[in-house]
Design a protein around this motif. Structure first.
Motif, mmCIF file in Angstrom:
data_model
loop_
_atom_site.group_PDB
_atom_site.id
_atom_site.type_symbol
_atom_site.label_atom_id
_atom_site.label_comp_id
_atom_site.label_asym_id
_atom_site.label_seq_id
_atom_site.Cartn_x
_atom_site.Cartn_y
_atom_site.Cartn_z
ATOM 1 N N SER A 55 55.477 8.805 4.519
ATOM 2 C CA SER A 55 54.058 8.604 4.206
ATOM 3 C C SER A 55 53.223 9.806 4.630
ATOM 4 C CB SER A 55 53.536 7.341 4.899
ATOM 5 O OG SER A 55 54.225 6.203 4.416
ATOM 6 N N ILE A 56 53.478 10.312 5.803
ATOM 7 C CA ILE A 56 52.729 11.478 6.289
ATOM 8 C C ILE A 56 53.040 12.705 5.437
ATOM 9 C CG2 ILE A 56 52.488 13.074 8.236
ATOM 10 C CD1 ILE A 56 52.736 10.544 10.040
ATOM 11 N N ALA A 57 54.314 12.885 5.064
ATOM 12 C CA ALA A 57 54.687 14.009 4.205
ATOM 13 C C ALA A 57 54.021 13.887 2.832
ATOM 14 C CB ALA A 57 56.209 14.081 4.055
ATOM 15 N N ILE A 75 46.773 6.107 2.739
ATOM 16 C CA ILE A 75 47.976 6.439 3.511
ATOM 17 C C ILE A 75 47.707 6.253 5.001
ATOM 18 C CG2 ILE A 75 49.572 8.286 4.158
ATOM 19 C CD1 ILE A 75 49.463 9.254 1.263
ATOM 20 N N ASP A 76 46.526 6.634 5.458
ATOM 21 C CA ASP A 76 46.180 6.418 6.869
ATOM 22 C C ASP A 76 46.234 4.935 7.218
ATOM 23 O OD1 ASP A 76 45.804 9.133 7.294
ATOM 24 O OD2 ASP A 76 43.618 9.048 7.068
ATOM 25 N N ILE A 77 45.738 4.096 6.323
ATOM 26 C CA ILE A 77 45.799 2.647 6.541
ATOM 27 C C ILE A 77 47.257 2.185 6.568
ATOM 28 C CG2 ILE A 77 45.260 0.388 5.522
ATOM 29 C CD1 ILE A 77 42.651 1.712 4.448
ATOM 30 N N GLY A 78 48.066 2.717 5.658
ATOM 31 C CA GLY A 78 49.486 2.375 5.628
ATOM 32 C C GLY A 78 50.204 2.792 6.902
ATOM 33 N N VAL A 79 49.926 3.987 7.401
ATOM 34 C CA VAL A 79 50.537 4.464 8.649
ATOM 35 C C VAL A 79 50.094 3.575 9.811
ATOM 36 C CG1 VAL A 79 50.607 6.391 10.305
ATOM 37 C CG2 VAL A 79 50.881 6.837 7.862
ATOM 38 N N PHE A 80 48.836 3.146 9.793
ATOM 39 C CA PHE A 80 48.338 2.222 10.812
ATOM 40 C C PHE A 80 49.141 0.918 10.777
ATOM 41 C CE2 PHE A 80 45.463 -1.278 11.995
ATOM 42 C CZ PHE A 80 45.194 -0.930 13.316
ATOM 43 N N ALA A 81 49.363 0.388 9.581
ATOM 44 C CA ALA A 81 50.142 -0.858 9.434
ATOM 45 C C ALA A 81 51.580 -0.656 9.906
ATOM 46 C CB ALA A 81 50.114 -1.329 7.977
#
Length: 191
Positions: A55-57, A75-81
């Motif tokens: 996700s970060i990549a 993506i930031d929300i996804g990384v948080f989840a």
């Protein structure tokens, strides 16, 4: 690449591609549903960590050409989840080494005795620093890591004591050799 990593790579390609704005609720729901495919916590953690890296990549790649579309925020929300799921699993996850890597009761007792004799020897030689005793005492509490990880921990601690110039290289080598005697198989794995 193992099955868990393959699943994570495939899942990461479709996680954010839904045609609608991804909210915390729907991203968390997708991730939670996918985690039901795995029974072992170790597999879930590996999946989530791979998903996080992907996700970060993906975000970094997207940001090179983005003109403010908001995808980066999704993506930031996804990384948080993902991070929340990792934290939740880690609350209850306990590492268990493979059976062949576990210390037997006799091996633990032997190492415990060796650690005590090393402490006595260091004290007689005038190395009375508290840090040495704390590091060696700490080793007694980590036999649950398994042989390979325990010897990695030992190696890290003695290297750290050498770098901090608390002990010289000769003494550190003697400590390592004393403790690794009889555990050649585990030590070979490190080298």
């Amino acid at each position: 690449m193992n099955i868990v990593e393959t699943e994570a790579n495939q899942f990461s390609k479709r996680l954010f591609k839904s045609g609608k704005t991804n909210t915390l609720e729907n991203l968390k729901s997708k991730i939670t549903m996918k985690l039901y495919d795995f029974n072992r916590d170790r597999d879930k953690l590996d999946f989530l960590k791979t998903l996080r890296v992907n996700s970060i990549a993906d975000k970094e790649k997207h940001m090179k050409t983005c003109s403010g579309c908001g995808y980066d925020k999704e993506i930031d929300i996804g990384v948080f989840a993902i991070d929340q799921e990792i934290d939740e699993i880690n609350r209850f996850y306990t590492f268990e080494p493979k059976p062949e890597d576990e210390f037997s009761v006799e091996e633990e007792s032997e190492l415990h005795s060796k650690l005590n004799s090393i402490l006595e020897k260091l004290e007689k030689q005038g190395f009375g620093q508290q840090i040495i005793f704390e590091e060696i005492e700490d080793l007694k509490n980590h036999f649950n890591l398994g042989k390979k990880n325990w010897f990695q921990l030992l190696k890290g601690k003695v290297v750290d004591l050498t770098i901090k110039k608390v002990l010289n290289k000769t003494i550190v080598q003697e400590i390592y050799n004393t403790l690794s005697e009889g555990f050649e198989e585990a030590v070979k794995l490190l080298e």
